[in-house]
Write a protein that holds these residues in place. Structure first.
Motif, short mmCIF file in Angstrom:
data_model
loop_
_atom_site.label_atom_id
_atom_site.label_comp_id
_atom_site.label_asym_id
_atom_site.label_seq_id
_atom_site.Cartn_x
_atom_site.Cartn_y
_atom_site.Cartn_z
N ILE A 1 0.86 -1.19 0.00
CA ILE A 1 0.00 0.00 0.00
C ILE A 1 0.90 1.24 0.00
O ILE A 1 1.99 1.23 0.58
CB ILE A 1 -0.93 -0.03 1.24
CG1 ILE A 1 -2.16 0.84 1.04
CG2 ILE A 1 -0.20 0.40 2.51
CD1 ILE A 1 -3.19 0.21 0.18
N GLY A 2 0.44 2.32 -0.66
CA GLY A 2 1.30 3.50 -0.76
C GLY A 2 1.42 4.27 0.55
O GLY A 2 2.50 4.68 0.94
N ARG A 3 0.28 4.44 1.23
CA ARG A 3 0.26 5.32 2.41
C ARG A 3 -0.73 4.81 3.43
O ARG A 3 -1.86 4.44 3.08
CB ARG A 3 -0.13 6.72 1.96
CG ARG A 3 -0.25 7.74 3.07
CD ARG A 3 -0.43 9.12 2.42
NE ARG A 3 -0.75 10.13 3.38
CZ ARG A 3 -1.87 10.88 3.35
NH1 ARG A 3 -2.76 10.71 2.39
NH2 ARG A 3 -2.09 11.79 4.26
N LEU A 4 -0.31 4.78 4.68
CA LEU A 4 -1.19 4.44 5.80
C LEU A 4 -1.34 5.66 6.71
O LEU A 4 -0.36 6.34 7.01
CB LEU A 4 -0.62 3.28 6.62
CG LEU A 4 -0.61 1.89 5.96
CD1 LEU A 4 0.08 0.89 6.88
CD2 LEU A 4 -2.03 1.42 5.62
N ILE A 5 -2.58 5.89 7.13
CA ILE A 5 -2.87 6.93 8.11
C ILE A 5 -3.38 6.19 9.34
O ILE A 5 -4.38 5.47 9.27
CB ILE A 5 -3.94 7.89 7.57
CG1 ILE A 5 -3.52 8.45 6.22
CG2 ILE A 5 -4.22 9.01 8.58
CD1 ILE A 5 -4.67 8.87 5.34
#
Ligand SMILES: [Zn+2]
Length: 250
Positions: free
Chosen positions: A58-62
């Motif tokens: 996945i590119g980005r986790l928040i």
């Protein structure tokens, strides 16, 4: 998810085996790389979701989770480690996720989701995964997911039982359709094994991968429940509440 993205040779090598999955392929991998996923709480359930999505590229986790690591976290919260006791959970999670995938972009908030911060958090995400123990957090997330028309994966466990559904605002029931009021039996602390919370965490990560990359059949309008005590698994159809206070008319 719309910015032009290419996979590096290292990424092609890392994700080769999953790009062989029918219906996913390199196109699906590019979509994962371009996606941002918000995970509310990264404990026994959300931590496994985050770890699997980090592994999948996945590119980005928040990530949103308050508090410091405690002994009672360590039977199931796989992003927390013994040497991190007393220190912030989100920082332990960041360290563990980057060990696995140094390409990952991570935004950490050392707060739980609430009615004040949910709007801005959901606005940053393509998909939201709700792993919170408190219904107030879940309702705040559901309200914003419906308002902003973002897919919301709702997952939970209690003792040996798990449940999961994927909410697509405008198409499926929302959380408030399913639970117009907080279930009276819902508890902040409850019996659970890490293997049980991790099971539903893996299911939630799989749903997120499917929703983002657009293959397979997500649990739209269906609630999957399982009792791992006897390994019975069921899928129930769930319907929108036409009078729902949150999603009526949307
Ligand atoms: Zn609703």
């Amino acid at each position: 998810m719309s910015k032009p993205i290419e996979l590096t040779p290292e990424e092609c090598a890392t994700y080769e085996w999953q790009m062989w999955v029918r219906g996913f392929g390199e196109e699906g991998q590019v979509k994962l790389k371009g996606a941002s996923v918000l995970i509310s709480r990264i404990g026994g359930l959300g931590g496994v979701v985050a770890y699997e999505l980090a592994a999948a590229g996945i590119g980005r986790l928040i990530l949103a989770h308050a508090g410091n690591v405690k002994h009672s976290d360590l039977n199931r919260q796989l992003l927390m480690t013994h040497d991190w006791l007393g220190r912030p959970r989100v920082e332990s999670a960041r360290r563990r996720l980057l060990e696995l995938n140094p390409r990952l972009e991570i935004d950490c908030l050392a707060q739980n989701v609430n009615a004040e911060n949910a709007e801005a958090l959901v606005a940053e995400a393509d998909v939201v995964i709700d792993c919170a123990p408190l219904f107030e957090e879940r309702y705040a997330m559901n309200y914003q997911a419906v308002a902003q028309q973002k897919p919301l994966i709702e997952c939970a466990m209690y003792e040996m039982e798990i449940s999961i559904t994927t909410i697509r605002p405008g198409l499926t029931p929302c959380l408030a359709c399913i639970y117009p009021a907080k279930p009276p039996a819902w508890r902040r602390e409850f019996p659970v094994f890490g293997a049980v919370s991790g099971t539903v965490g893996c299911l939630a990560a799989t749903e997120a991968i499917k929703v983002i990359s657009g293959f397979g059949e997500p649990l739209y309008g269906q609630m999957l429940t399982a009792d791992l005590r006897d390994m019975s698994i069921r899928k129930l159809s769930i319907k929108r509440n036409e009078d729902c206070a949150v999603c009526r008319g949307r």
